[in-house]
Each structure stands twice: as structure tokens, then as C-alpha cells.
Write an enzyme that holds these catalytic residues in place. Structure first.
Site, mmCIF file in Angstrom:
data_model
loop_
_atom_site.group_PDB
_atom_site.id
_atom_site.type_symbol
_atom_site.label_atom_id
_atom_site.label_comp_id
_atom_site.label_asym_id
_atom_site.label_seq_id
_atom_site.Cartn_x
_atom_site.Cartn_y
_atom_site.Cartn_z
ATOM 1 N N GLN A 1 -8.147 -2.808 -7.225
ATOM 2 C CA GLN A 1 -8.187 -3.031 -5.781
ATOM 3 C C GLN A 1 -7.992 -1.713 -5.039
ATOM 4 O OE1 GLN A 1 -4.891 -5.395 -4.317
ATOM 5 N NE2 GLN A 1 -6.126 -6.254 -2.668
ATOM 6 N N GLY A 2 -9.009 -1.248 -4.307
ATOM 7 C CA GLY A 2 -8.937 0.016 -3.580
ATOM 8 C C GLY A 2 -8.616 -0.192 -2.114
ATOM 9 N N TYR A 3 -7.363 -0.503 -1.831
ATOM 10 C CA TYR A 3 -6.923 -0.715 -0.452
ATOM 11 C C TYR A 3 -6.054 0.448 0.035
ATOM 12 C CZ TYR A 3 -8.377 -5.672 0.032
ATOM 13 O OH TYR A 3 -9.073 -6.840 0.152
ATOM 14 N N SER A 4 -4.830 0.546 -0.495
ATOM 15 C CA SER A 4 -3.840 1.485 0.049
ATOM 16 C C SER A 4 -4.281 2.936 -0.099
ATOM 17 C CB SER A 4 -2.497 1.300 -0.654
ATOM 18 O OG SER A 4 -1.946 0.034 -0.359
ATOM 19 N N SER B 1 -3.458 -0.374 -9.046
ATOM 20 C CA SER B 1 -2.997 -0.934 -10.316
ATOM 21 C C SER B 1 -4.155 -1.072 -11.302
ATOM 22 C CB SER B 1 -2.358 -2.306 -10.091
ATOM 23 O OG SER B 1 -1.212 -2.185 -9.280
ATOM 24 N N GLU C 1 -4.783 -13.789 -3.238
ATOM 25 C CA GLU C 1 -3.781 -13.123 -4.078
ATOM 26 C C GLU C 1 -2.478 -13.906 -4.115
ATOM 27 O OE1 GLU C 1 -1.941 -8.618 -4.544
ATOM 28 O OE2 GLU C 1 -2.638 -9.284 -2.587
ATOM 29 N N SER D 1 4.493 -4.295 2.711
ATOM 30 C CA SER D 1 5.944 -4.104 2.748
ATOM 31 C C SER D 1 6.626 -5.221 3.535
ATOM 32 C CB SER D 1 6.285 -2.747 3.383
ATOM 33 O OG SER D 1 5.989 -2.768 4.768
ATOM 34 N N GLU E 1 8.624 -4.990 5.986
ATOM 35 C CA GLU E 1 8.559 -4.752 7.429
ATOM 36 C C GLU E 1 7.264 -5.304 8.015
ATOM 37 O OE1 GLU E 1 11.473 -2.182 5.573
ATOM 38 O OE2 GLU E 1 9.366 -2.560 5.130
#
Length: 385
Positions: free
Chosen positions: A130-133, A165, A251, A364, A366
């Protein structure tokens, strides 16, 4: 007993018997291996196990039958994930493809994309990450700076992803990239697209990141002119945010019930340890163990009755992190010593260290609280610069 309940129990018995039979033979040594912080354990053997599952129709059970699944009901999917965890079967290596990308393509992909990618996911022939962050765009995902430019019949991708990951074991990555410049006053996520990018090509570099546990299951991924066909955009160009949010919804589905069985196993082992080493004589420890038990029951109720995904994620991540802290207090001073040189961790130390990440990855705490406040409770948006 109603016919629906009878069907679920028959399904549960079928998968339980199959797992009992297959995990007592050549795959018996894989029981309990893998999972968060332990993805390095017997990866090739776990891949072979999952391909064995695919050959016998036990991958993608919730997918519609026309795409190679079993068309299992929600109740049957719950039974599958619970029985898989109860059998102490090895952690899945294909979960990102099966549980995230697969449902995304089924609901939002073109017929060509479904025909190209779904069979290989179901057969565990191609693994996905998964190429998100990105650096400076983790929880604030709309701020991604990876960009993709159309060049004839291809997209050309430049940028960096992080905390990816299993990228080092994967052949493909679904990448959230900016394909259009954001107009003045437009929402931050405008102009993003959801691209399917092969990793085995020039212009892709994968660098494993060493974690607190000493292992490396996630990575930095650099794209420097990497290419993918123009037809490998899911949804319309510029509509990537909607598709990416749909993926996040998948997910946090029923598969988390299997995760909770693992949590319960950790909790029960910790209770046994507290009784064995005398820590259970401490009333504060006993109180925290009882609170952990009630937390498990709350998590299960949340999953079964469809709690908001952000609420569920916020709850389980803090519960698991607290369990790691409780494990160290039950261990006492012995928990501060590595089992061997140079850095050999036992299960409790690994739990404590890796669970620190639970409240960060996949959004996160938050950010989850902001989502709950603004989208669930309807409170005013937090002031932003």
C-alpha cells in the site's frame, strides 16, 4: 435452529476441520508464525501455505463467486476469520491484496482491471503493498507529494512512500499520487489518483526500515520515473481520494475479529504468566487484567455491531498498546533484559515494542479523534492554518 444459522455452523465446521487436517501435516511447523513485528518468520513457507489454501478454495472467501470467491455471508466471513485464528494458523502474507485491493477493484475497478488482477490475488501469485504514507504526509494523507504525469499511454511516477509494509516481498503497489495541480481554494485532496504500479522495474528502489524490534517489515519506496499503463488508474484520474478512502474502509472490516482472537490468546497467556510468577497477587495488576478482559468484550461487540471504523481502530490500538505495557509490569525487572546477544527479544518484549506503533499506523489516534469528532459527532472542524 434457523437455516441461516445452520448454514453458518456448517461453514464453520468445514473450515475448522480443513485447518485441523492441513495444519497437522507438512504445514504444522508454521502454526503461530508471522504477524505484526514477526513478518520475517518463515515467509516463503507461509507463502506456500497460502497458495495451498488458494488451491483448495480458502482464499478470498468473502469475494463474489464470479470473481473466484465463495460469496460467503458476513456471518460466514466472521466464522472463517475466527476459526483461522483459533487454529493458530500462520499469519497471512496476502492480506493487503485480498482484503484491501481486491474489494476495491471489485467495487470500483474496470472489467479489464478485474480480469487482470483479481485471479492473481486469489491464487496468491502476485503480492501487493500500500503506497499511501509519505514523509510529512502520514496521517495527513491529503498532503501527499508523489506525483504522476501522463506520458502517452503510461503514467510516469516520481516521489517517495514510507512505512510501506511488505514492499520488499511484493510485486505491485497501489499508489496515491497527485496527477493534477490543486486549484486555489480547492480541497487538499483534489487532484489525487489511485494508481496500480509494478515494483520490479527501473525507477523503483525499496529500502527496508529497521524497527524497534530489530526486524524490517516495512520500507521506504522511492519512485524515480517508474511507469505504469494508463489503464492502471482505479476510478477516474483525480478521483483517487474517494477510492483511497474506500480501501481504508475495507481494511477495518470483519477480518479484525481474527485479530481479536490473537489478542485474546495474548491476554490469556499474560494471565497465566501473572499467576505463575506471583504478579497476580498485586491488586493493581489484577484490576488492569480485569479491565483488559472487559476491553476484549467491548472490541468484539464493536466489530459485530458495526462500530464506526475510526472508533474501532482507536479502541483496539490503545487496548493493545496498554496490554504491552501491562505485560512489562507483569514481567517486572526481568522484562528489561534481552534473552540473548545481541538483541534477542521474547514474545512479551516484542509485543511491548511493536504495539507502540499501533496508535500510529493506519491513521494516528489524533487523526482518528478528529474524524470521530467532525464526521461522526458533527462537531465544528478543528481550526487549520
Amino acid at each position: 435452529m434457523s437455516s441461516a444459522v445452520s448454514s453458518v455452523e456448517e461453514f464453520r465446521t468445514e473450515i475448522r476441520d480443513w485447518l485441523s487436517d492441513r495444519l497437522s501435516g507438512e504445514f504444522a511447523a508454521l502454526k503461530g508464525l508471522g504477524g505484526p513485528g514477526r513478518e520475517h518468520e518463515a515467509f516463503a513457507e507461509r507463502l506456500a501455505w497460502e497458495r495451498h489454501m488458494a488451491a483448495h478454495g480458502w482464499t478470498c472467501v468473502g469475494w463474489p463467486k464470479e470473481y473466484g470467491g465463495r460469496g460467503a455471508s458476513i456471518e460466514e466471513q466472521i466464522a472463517f476469520h475466527e476459526e483461522y485464528a483459533l487454529a493458530d494458523a500462520p499469519a497471512r502474507v496476502n492480506h493487503i491484496g485480498e482484503q484491501l485491493l481486491g474489494p476495491t477493484l471489485i467495487d470500483h475497478g474496470t472489467e479489464e482491471q478485474k480480469a487482470r488482477f483479481l485471479p492473481a490475488i486469489r491464487a496468491v501469485e502476485e503480492l501487493w503493498c500500500q503506497g499511501y504514507s509519505e514523509p510529512d504526509a502520514g496521517s495527513d494523507l491529503a498532503a501527499v507529494r508523489t506525483r504522476a504525469v501522463r506520458d502517452g499511454d503510461e503514467w510516469v511516477v516520481h516521489g517517495q512512500k514510507i512505512w510501506t509494509s511488505l514492499a520488499h516481498e511484493s510485486q505491485w503497489c497501489f499508489v496515491l499520487a497527485r496527477t493534477e495541480s490543486r486549484a486555489p481554494g480547492a480541497r487538499p485532496h483534489a487532484g489525487l489518483s489511485y494508481l496500480l504500479v509494478p515494483l520490479d522495474q527501473p525507477g523503483v528502489e525499496i529500502r527496508p526500515i529497521v524497527q524497534l524490534t530489530g526486524t524490517s517489515e516495512f520500507n521506504e519506496v522511492f519512485f524515480d520515473g517508474a511507469r505504469t499503463p494508463a489503464g492502471h488508474v482505479v476510478g477516474a484520474p483525480g478521483d483517487g481520494w474517494r477510492i483511497a478512502m474506500a480501501t481504508l474502509g475495507y481494511e477495518r472490516g470483519v477480518s479484525t475479529l481474527g485479530q481479536q482472537v490473537g489478542f485474546r490468546r495474548e491476554f490469556e497467556a499474560l494471565v497465566d504468566l501473572a499467576r505463575a510468577n506471583g504478579a497476580a497477587a498485586d491488586p493493581l495488576i489484577r484490576d488492569r487484567l480485569v479491565r483488559a478482559w472487559t476491553g476484549l468484550r467491548t472490541m468484539r461487540a464493536n466489530a459485530l455491531y458495526g462500530a464506526d471504523p475510526s472508533m474501532a481502530k482507536l479502541y483496539w490500538s490503545h487496548w493493545h498498546r496498554d496490554l504491552g505495557e501491562l505485560a512489562m509490569d507483569v514481567r517486572g525487572a526481568a522484562g528489561t533484559l534481552a534473552a540473548g546477544a545481541p538483541y534477542e527479544l521474547d514474545d512479551w518484549q516484542r509485543l511491548f515494542l511493536f504495539s507502540r506503533a499501533d496508535t500510529i499506523y493506519a491513521g494516528s489516534s489524533e487523526i482518528q479523534r478528529n474524524i470521530i469528532a467532525e464526521r461522526v459527532l458533527g462537531l465544528p472542524k478543528e481550526p487549520r492554518a
